[in-house]
Write a protein that holds these residues in place. Structure first.
Motif, mmCIF file in Angstrom:
data_model
loop_
_atom_site.group_PDB
_atom_site.id
_atom_site.type_symbol
_atom_site.label_atom_id
_atom_site.label_comp_id
_atom_site.label_asym_id
_atom_site.label_seq_id
_atom_site.Cartn_x
_atom_site.Cartn_y
_atom_site.Cartn_z
ATOM 1 N N ASN A 775 -87.515 54.602 -22.086
ATOM 2 C CA ASN A 775 -88.028 53.282 -22.462
ATOM 3 C C ASN A 775 -86.990 52.406 -23.156
ATOM 4 O O ASN A 775 -87.254 51.253 -23.465
ATOM 5 C CB ASN A 775 -89.247 53.425 -23.384
ATOM 6 C CG ASN A 775 -90.500 53.817 -22.634
ATOM 7 O OD1 ASN A 775 -90.419 54.390 -21.556
ATOM 8 N ND2 ASN A 775 -91.657 53.526 -23.198
ATOM 9 N N THR A 776 -85.815 52.958 -23.432
ATOM 10 C CA THR A 776 -84.756 52.154 -24.054
ATOM 11 C C THR A 776 -84.306 51.057 -23.090
ATOM 12 O O THR A 776 -83.956 51.330 -21.944
ATOM 13 C CB THR A 776 -83.552 53.028 -24.432
ATOM 14 O OG1 THR A 776 -83.982 54.046 -25.338
ATOM 15 C CG2 THR A 776 -82.470 52.190 -25.090
ATOM 16 N N VAL A 777 -84.321 49.837 -23.559
ATOM 17 C CA VAL A 777 -83.996 48.670 -22.727
ATOM 18 C C VAL A 777 -82.593 48.154 -23.009
ATOM 19 O O VAL A 777 -81.847 47.813 -22.091
ATOM 20 C CB VAL A 777 -85.032 47.548 -22.963
ATOM 21 C CG1 VAL A 777 -84.612 46.264 -22.272
ATOM 22 C CG2 VAL A 777 -86.411 47.991 -22.488
ATOM 23 N N ALA A 778 -82.229 48.094 -24.271
ATOM 24 C CA ALA A 778 -80.948 47.496 -24.641
ATOM 25 C C ALA A 778 -80.494 48.038 -25.982
ATOM 26 O O ALA A 778 -81.298 48.481 -26.807
ATOM 27 C CB ALA A 778 -81.064 45.975 -24.693
ATOM 28 N N GLY A 779 -79.184 47.976 -26.211
ATOM 29 C CA GLY A 779 -78.637 48.402 -27.485
ATOM 30 C C GLY A 779 -78.207 49.857 -27.493
ATOM 31 O O GLY A 779 -78.491 50.621 -26.566
ATOM 32 N N PHE A 780 -77.547 50.231 -28.585
ATOM 33 C CA PHE A 780 -76.984 51.577 -28.675
ATOM 34 C C PHE A 780 -77.984 52.562 -29.268
ATOM 35 O O PHE A 780 -78.545 52.339 -30.340
ATOM 36 C CB PHE A 780 -75.713 51.581 -29.533
ATOM 37 C CG PHE A 780 -75.157 52.959 -29.750
ATOM 38 C CD1 PHE A 780 -74.447 53.599 -28.737
ATOM 39 C CD2 PHE A 780 -75.375 53.630 -30.939
ATOM 40 C CE1 PHE A 780 -73.946 54.880 -28.919
ATOM 41 C CE2 PHE A 780 -74.870 54.909 -31.134
ATOM 42 C CZ PHE A 780 -74.159 55.535 -30.121
ATOM 43 N N VAL A 781 -78.177 53.666 -28.555
ATOM 44 C CA VAL A 781 -78.976 54.793 -29.041
ATOM 45 C C VAL A 781 -78.124 56.045 -28.858
ATOM 46 O O VAL A 781 -77.686 56.355 -27.743
ATOM 47 C CB VAL A 781 -80.296 54.943 -28.260
ATOM 48 C CG1 VAL A 781 -81.059 56.181 -28.738
ATOM 49 C CG2 VAL A 781 -81.163 53.704 -28.428
ATOM 50 N N GLY A 782 -77.877 56.783 -29.947
ATOM 51 C CA GLY A 782 -77.096 58.003 -29.871
ATOM 52 C C GLY A 782 -77.761 59.046 -28.990
ATOM 53 O O GLY A 782 -78.991 59.063 -28.839
ATOM 54 N N SER A 783 -76.962 59.921 -28.411
ATOM 55 C CA SER A 783 -77.480 60.896 -27.439
ATOM 56 C C SER A 783 -78.552 61.793 -28.035
ATOM 57 O O SER A 783 -79.565 62.094 -27.386
ATOM 58 C CB SER A 783 -76.330 61.739 -26.888
ATOM 59 O OG SER A 783 -75.628 62.383 -27.950
ATOM 60 N N LYS A 784 -78.377 62.243 -29.286
ATOM 61 C CA LYS A 784 -79.383 63.108 -29.902
ATOM 62 C C LYS A 784 -80.628 62.327 -30.324
ATOM 63 O O LYS A 784 -81.739 62.840 -30.241
ATOM 64 C CB LYS A 784 -78.775 63.836 -31.096
ATOM 65 C CG LYS A 784 -77.728 64.870 -30.687
ATOM 66 C CD LYS A 784 -77.216 65.662 -31.877
ATOM 67 C CE LYS A 784 -76.222 66.728 -31.417
ATOM 68 N NZ LYS A 784 -75.688 67.526 -32.552
ATOM 69 N N SER A 785 -80.433 61.096 -30.759
ATOM 70 C CA SER A 785 -81.590 60.265 -31.107
ATOM 71 C C SER A 785 -82.431 59.968 -29.879
ATOM 72 O O SER A 785 -83.660 59.918 -29.951
ATOM 73 C CB SER A 785 -81.124 58.951 -31.744
ATOM 74 O OG SER A 785 -80.559 59.185 -33.004
ATOM 75 N N LYS A 786 -81.766 59.784 -28.749
ATOM 76 C CA LYS A 786 -82.502 59.476 -27.521
ATOM 77 C C LYS A 786 -83.420 60.627 -27.126
ATOM 78 O O LYS A 786 -84.526 60.413 -26.621
ATOM 79 C CB LYS A 786 -81.531 59.150 -26.393
ATOM 80 C CG LYS A 786 -82.221 58.600 -25.148
ATOM 81 C CD LYS A 786 -81.223 58.094 -24.127
ATOM 82 C CE LYS A 786 -81.954 57.482 -22.934
ATOM 83 N NZ LYS A 786 -81.020 56.935 -21.925
#
Length: 833
Positions: A775-786
């Motif tokens: 569901n992440t659309v934009a911006g930075f999300v770390g691999s473990k947070s994702k």
């Protein structure tokens, strides 16, 4: 006859007097203030007095008041240039705007560049305003022999204090707690501000995050003036922690892709000049670290996206330094030293701009000439007219042009919501923003779906796309379309000569919440529908307000309601019978009474002053609903039963973590209280024998399954990014049948600024949630947070007894610009009781 002659000659006499004052001896700041500059923090009104004083005596200075703060302090700038340039100031301004294309006409050739210095946007970085007085004086009296030449070819605009309320808050505090002889020891209280610090403005907004959004009155008034001038160079003066060294441009990565090569090159030119001056004095400095050029709300990026060379200068100091501070090296950092450092970069920047003025003007013109090559349009569907209105307001403030389709057309376009190309019909009511316009770069920056990151180590959020922030259905295409001026239809009130039985107001936006606040304040009795319904071919949302005449037997019933509706551009629909609505009668159990909620919000130590300010501003300025603000220290004296709603901004609430403290608040909730918890406030209320919400530990479980990873010490910060989320846009599924989501869409895009994750509620309602890590659309999300972003609660309501606990895991009113989340907050207050 003599009487008329006297009147005619008075203005001439005053002009002669004024001109005779100009050119007289000008006192230095030290002479005028009565103390050596740098030995005290100067109150803002004295700064205003000094600028006005210099303006009346120098032929090279003209002062303009451009606004007033929330606490009624004056905002002003000084225009510093040659006497001839000041006489032709308006002509120079108009000519410069012709270079940008914001005003039609061919610019005349001249070599007068415009340089703008912004001091003290953070009130407790207080040396900047002192520096501004020193700069003004030296330029006015021509202390440097080069100044006459500089002023012939430059217009220097000095804003001595962007944040007077914050500055005086800091100055007052410092003068109250400081020692007669400044104490350099970091342990002394004069180096540690309390909760209500001076960094922010009256509503505790960081004005250096507000340049593009202009939510605050200081920003709106300043940017109105800025966009009338559009300088070639803008410098934003700051302070950082006292053990740091001085920072000046070039900026660090990530640098936004729409910052041009020329803008980066000139930052390097200025940086070399600053370095030369610092080398001569033996001062330490650094460049190309920490301070990036990505987020558009800063005092360096916003000018950059408007064609200027935008730069931040950061010197050691901050509120911690006070008047004098002993650094880790054992050196003493004084206010006088801090003034000297900002003064040096100010002078160096002026000199550089003078030396390169012709190139500055040439490249500035080329920047705007290149927009004719830009292609594409953004299309915003008009099905949510209030959202379009709010967005248009932002476009107007930023001088962004917008149009509409001349006729309906079918074309292919990229859908922001579906993330794919689709066929759409562009209607004449839809809003169109062409990329080919003077503010082309800013348009692309604001509307881009996903910002490109050259480096994931960023200073701020990494996503802000306006279609998601405002909740509008958006498309982008490079196909050509015939356009015309946009005309947003006005609301009308349906009315005939019959006696009105009731009025309906569809619940669609926070403007409707403002209407509700006004009618409740007048004492009107209001009902609302708990179900959607259709009336006269119009869909009405759950939450639609119903104001019956029988419940409001007062003389001015219709007059009051229609007057409020007109002031807010609301459309009231009259009903002439209790059975007008086909789906239900007005006495149906599907229609409920809306009692006026008594609302309190806590403030004080351990609470996020930013989140507190966002909420304070939302209730007081946006929907104009009165709330009581209670200091945490006073809470033990409060009868909590006097309130229906208690708002706890993000923060720590140790007083409720004890067994007795929790029992007290839980008992109030069970008796019918509505407790609203935002972000970190949730953590003080969950755990064994507390509320039922539970942390989701997917990230920790993933760590257990992985083998230990070895990495060099120097990469530790980057490794930490794997567990971080830096202001990313994530799509939520919304249960619009729940009162917390009345009037909202089934999909909502949240701005997530942390990696906290919570499980779905088993004893309550999961109103807004993340269904999948995709569901992440934009911006930075770390691999473990994702990995942890699967089946996460974001908005939820837990029922306890007759009351509710409302969870906002993410901030729905972030910085005042995340418009689409605000209706959730209004619903939580008005409909969850």
């Amino acid at each position: 006859m003599n009487r008329y002659i006297f009147i005619l000659f008075v203005p001439a006499f005053l002009l002669i007097v004024a001109e005779s004052i100009k050119g007289q001896h000008i006192e230095s700041p030290t002479e005028f203030l009565g103390y050596p500059l740098g030995t005290e923090f100067t109150y803002h009104h004295k700064v205003v007095d000094y600028f006005n004083y210099v303006g009346t005596r120098s032929k090279n200075v003209s002062i303009q008041k451009y606004g007033t703060t929330y606490e009624r302090r004056e905002l002003q700038v000084a225009f510093v240039s040659s006497e001839e340039n000041l006489r032709n100031l308006e002509e120079i301004r108009i000519n410069n705007l012709r270079r940008t294309g914001l005003i039609e006409g061919r610019p005349t050739e001249n070599d007068i560049a415009i340089v703008w210095f912004s001091y003290n946007v953070h009130g407790n970085e207080a040396n900047s305003t002192e520096t501004a007085m020193k700069i003004l004086y030296d330029l006015a009296v021509g202390k440097n022999p080069k100044i006459t030449g500089w002023l012939k070819n430059l217009i220097i605009i000095i804003d001595p204090c962007l944040n007077p309320d914050g500055r005086d808050r800091y100055t007052n505090w410092y003068n109250q707690v400081s020692n007669a002889i400044p104490n350099v020891n970091i342990n002394s209280r004069e180096h540690h501000e309390g909760w209500a610090h001076g960094r922010t403005n009256h509503y505790m907004f960081d004005l250096n995050r507000d340049w593009v959004w202009q939510t605050q009155i200081e920003s709106r008034q300043r940017l109105a003036l800025y966009n009338k001038w559009m300088p070639q160079v803008h410098v934003d003066f700051h302070e950082q922690f006292p053990d740091s060294q001085y920072y000046f441009a070039p900026a660090a990565n990530p640098i936004h892709e729409h910052i041009t090569a020329w803008q980066k090159d000139f930052q390097a030119i200025v940086g070399r000049k600053n370095a030369r001056y610092f080398d001569e004095k033996g001062w330490l400095y650094f460049t190309e670290e920490s301070f990036d050029l990505l987020y558009p709300g800063y005092g360096d990026t916003y000018p950059s996206f408007n064609g200027a060379i935008g730069m931040t200068y950061e010197m050691p100091g901050h509120s911690i330094a006070g008047l004098s501070f002993k650094t880790q090296k054992g050196d003493t950092l004084t206010l006088s030293k801090r003034i000297e450092m900002h003064y040096t970069t100010s002078i160096a920047t002026i000199e550089t701009c003078y030396e390169h003025r012709e190139l500055l003007l040439k490249e500035f013109s080329a920047y705007f000439n290149n927009v004719i090559k830009e292609k594409g349009i953004f299309i915003l569907k008009s099905d949510r007219s209030d959202k379009i209105r709010l967005l248009i307001n932002l476009l107007i403030k930023n001088k962004i042009h917008y149009r509409s389709a001349a006729k309906p057309e079918t074309l292919k376009a990229f859908s922001f919501n579906r993330n794919e190309e689709v066929n759409i019909v562009v209607e004449q009511e839809d809003l169109i923003i062409p990329v080919n316009q003077p503010k082309s770069k800013l348009v692309k920056v604001l509307f881009e779906r996903n910002t490109k990151l050259a480096d994931t180590l960023t200073y701020d959020i990494t996503a802000w796309s306006l279609p998601y922030a405002y909740g509008v259905d958006a498309y982008k295409t490079e196909e050509k379309i015939d356009m015309t001026d946009y005309n947003l239809s006005q609301k009308t009130v349906e009315q005939d000569k019959k006696t009105v039985y009731a009025y309906l107001l569809n619940w669609t936006s926070t403007i409707d919440a403002k209407f509700l606040a006004k009618v409740l304040e007048l004492g009107y009795s209001v009902n609302y529908s708990t179900k959607n319904f259709l009336y006269h071919d119009t869909d009405y949302n759950a939450g639609t307000l119903i104001i019956n005449r029988i419940d409001n037997s007062r003389k001015n019933y219709a007059e009051d309601l229609l007057k409020i509706a007109e002031s807010l551009n609301r459309r009231l629909t009259p009903l002439y019978s209790g059975s007008s609505i086909s789906a239900m009668d007005l006495g149906s159990k599907k229609i409920k009474y809306l009692s006026k909620p008594r609302v309190a919000m806590l403030a004080g130590e351990d609470i996020s002053s930013y989140n507190f300010g966002e909420l304070w501003y939302f209730f007081e300025q946006e929907i104009e609903y009165p709330i009581d603000i209670i200091d945490k220290k006073w809470m033990s004296n409060v009868n909590i039963n006097d309130y229906d709603v208690l708002l706890l901004p993000s923060g720590k609430y140790g007083e409720f973590e004890s067994e007795d403290g929790f029992k007290k608040i839980d008992s109030w909730v069970k008796q019918g209280g509505n407790l609203i918890l935002l972000e970190n406030a949730i953590k003080s209320f969950i755990g064994e024998s507390r509320f039922s919400l539970k942390k989701l530990n997917a990230e920790k479980e993933a760590d257990k399954k992985e083998d230990p990873v070895l990495f060099p010490y120097e990469t530790a910060r980057r490794e930490g990014l794997k567990k971080s989320i830096n202001g990313s846009i994530i799509r939520l599924e919304i249960d619009i049948s729940h009162p917390m989501a009345y009037g909202c869409d089934t999909n909502y895009y949240t701005l997530k600024n942390h990696s906290d994750s919570y499980k779905f509620l088993h004893e309550g309602w999961n109103v807004g949630y993340i269904s999948s890590s995709e569901n992440t659309v934009a911006g930075f999300v770390g691999s473990k947070s994702k990995q942890a972003l699967t089946k996460n609660l974001v908005f939820g309501v837990e029922q306890r007894g007759r009351g509710n606990v409302v969870y906002f895991v993410d901030n729905p009113v972030f910085r005042g610009f995340w418009q689409n989340g605000k209706l959730f907050m209004a619903n939580a207050v008005f409909f969850n009781n």
